[in-house]
Scaffold this active site. Structure first.
Site, short mmCIF file in Angstrom:
data_model
loop_
_atom_site.label_atom_id
_atom_site.label_comp_id
_atom_site.label_asym_id
_atom_site.label_seq_id
_atom_site.Cartn_x
_atom_site.Cartn_y
_atom_site.Cartn_z
CB CYS A 187 20.94 -35.15 20.00
SG CYS A 187 20.30 -33.75 20.92
CG HIS A 240 22.11 -30.61 17.58
ND1 HIS A 240 20.99 -29.97 17.09
CD2 HIS A 240 21.68 -31.33 18.65
CE1 HIS A 240 19.95 -30.28 17.83
NE2 HIS A 240 20.32 -31.09 18.79
#
Ligand code: A2P
Length: 339
Positions: free
Chosen positions: A131, A244
């Site tokens: 990710c 994130h």
């Protein structure tokens, strides 16, 4: 295969990424004639939502893939290791979100904005990158095209959802416990995450880095086709539920001005540039979105030809589900999936 669409399986359909895979397939109108949601025995009898209807979850087994055209896997590395080759042997394409196959030379590791050409390598299994790596390379590629990357140092601020539903549940429970003067428990994370940060994601390696940091370092080189690129990562879990963030410091072979960098990023696919330093993106800005948000771009005065900037994305979407569906779209466009 069906005459009016594709049979698409999601392995891990009840999980945090699996839920987003369903949403993204529907939003992007991927031509699905039948969805096959697969999960463990724990989910037997449950349903998941698919295009407004309840769809019965099936227990994953070796016969799950006989009629399936493409399967999106997000149920962990050991499930992928066992079942992705079984699916591929049935003639089913696999887009695998685990790290099981990513670094194998014969397996394409693809971020569609960066290296769509990697799909020309014939393989029934295609790996979806880590990710954080996905949002990092989406940001780096346009700058690399202008000035040639020389070195990258990245520090991440990764949300609890990167550890799946269990991660989000643990952050919620710890927060409630602490606010009620109870001792919090930790099972998913190695330390208490609520009201703290943890500089450990995945297990430690012999060199002192974590496996998550290795993923970022090795996958960046593979995706960008820069096998010798020096990359150093520090991956940190922060008490955020979704999204994130990362700080990237990049050195280049040639001079690159802030304006050149900004115009390259503004014209790059999948990027939203925040020009005004005070308009910096935060995790909440990226939640539910498919773009990578970039802000705080400035010259690093400590090294020649260096920039430093801030990158935020929804880790369950561009960092996982959206990237996987984009890969499926590329396979379809290249004629690998008939339907
Ligand atoms: P289940 O809900 O039945 O446990 P998350 O990353 O959010 O924790 O989700 C993990 C996903 O992987 C879930 O859909 C989970 O299904 C699935 N999964 C975990 N273990 C298995 C297994 N042994 N077989 C099939 N699916 C699994």
């Amino acid at each position: 295969m069906s005459t009016n669409g594709l049979v698409v399986a999601i392995v891990g359909a009840t999980g945090a990424v699996g839920e987003e895979m369903r949403a993204v397939l529907a939003e992007r109108r991927f031509p699905v004639s039948r969805l096959v949601p697969l999960a463990s025995e724990r989910s037997a009898g449950q349903t998941v939502e698919w295009r407004g209807e309840d769809c019965l979850v099936q227990v994953l087994n070796e016969d799950s893939f006989h009629e399936v055209d493409i399967a999106l896997f997000s149920a962990g590395g050991s499930i992928s290791e066992k079942f992705a080759p079984i699916a591929a042997d049935c003639g089913c394409y696999v887009v695998d979100n685990s790290s099981a196959f990513r670094m194998m030379p014969e397996i394409p590791l693809v971020v569609p904005e960066v290296n769509p050409g990697a799909l020309e390598q014939e393989s029934m299994i295609i790996a979806n990158p880590n990710c954080s790596t996905i949002q990092e390379v989406v940001a780096l590629q346009p700058l690399h095209a202008v000035a040639g990357l020389k070195r990258v140092v990245a520090s991440t601020y990764q949300s609890a959802s990167g550890a799946g539903r269990n991660g989000m549940d643990e952050l919620r429970d710890q927060t409630i416990d602490l606010l009620n003067f109870r001792e919090p428990k930790n099972n998913t994370f190695s330390r208490r995450l609520a009201f703290d940060t943890i500089p450990q994601i995945d297990v430690f390696q012999d060199d002192g880095f974590t496996k998550e940091e290795h993923k970022m370092m090795f996958e960046t080189r593979k995706i960008m086709e820069l096998p010798d690129l020096p990359v150093c990562a520090t991956c940190v879990r922060v008490p955020v539920f979704l999204g994130h963030a990362m700080s990237i410091n990049a050195e280049f072979e040639r001079p690159i001005s802030v304006e050149d960098a900004m115009s390259a990023l503004e014209n790059a696919p999948g990027v939203i540039l925040h020009r005004d330093p005070a308009d910096f993106p935060v995790a909440a800005d990226a939640q539910g979105a498919d773009d990578v948000h970039i802000g705080r771009l400035r010259v690093d005065p400590s090294a020649p030809n260096a920039l430093t900037f801030w990158v935020v994305a929804d880790n369950l979407r561009k960092g996982a589900a959206t990237n996987a569906v984009q890969i499926a779209e590329l396979l379809k466009a290249a004629g690998h999936l008939d339907g």
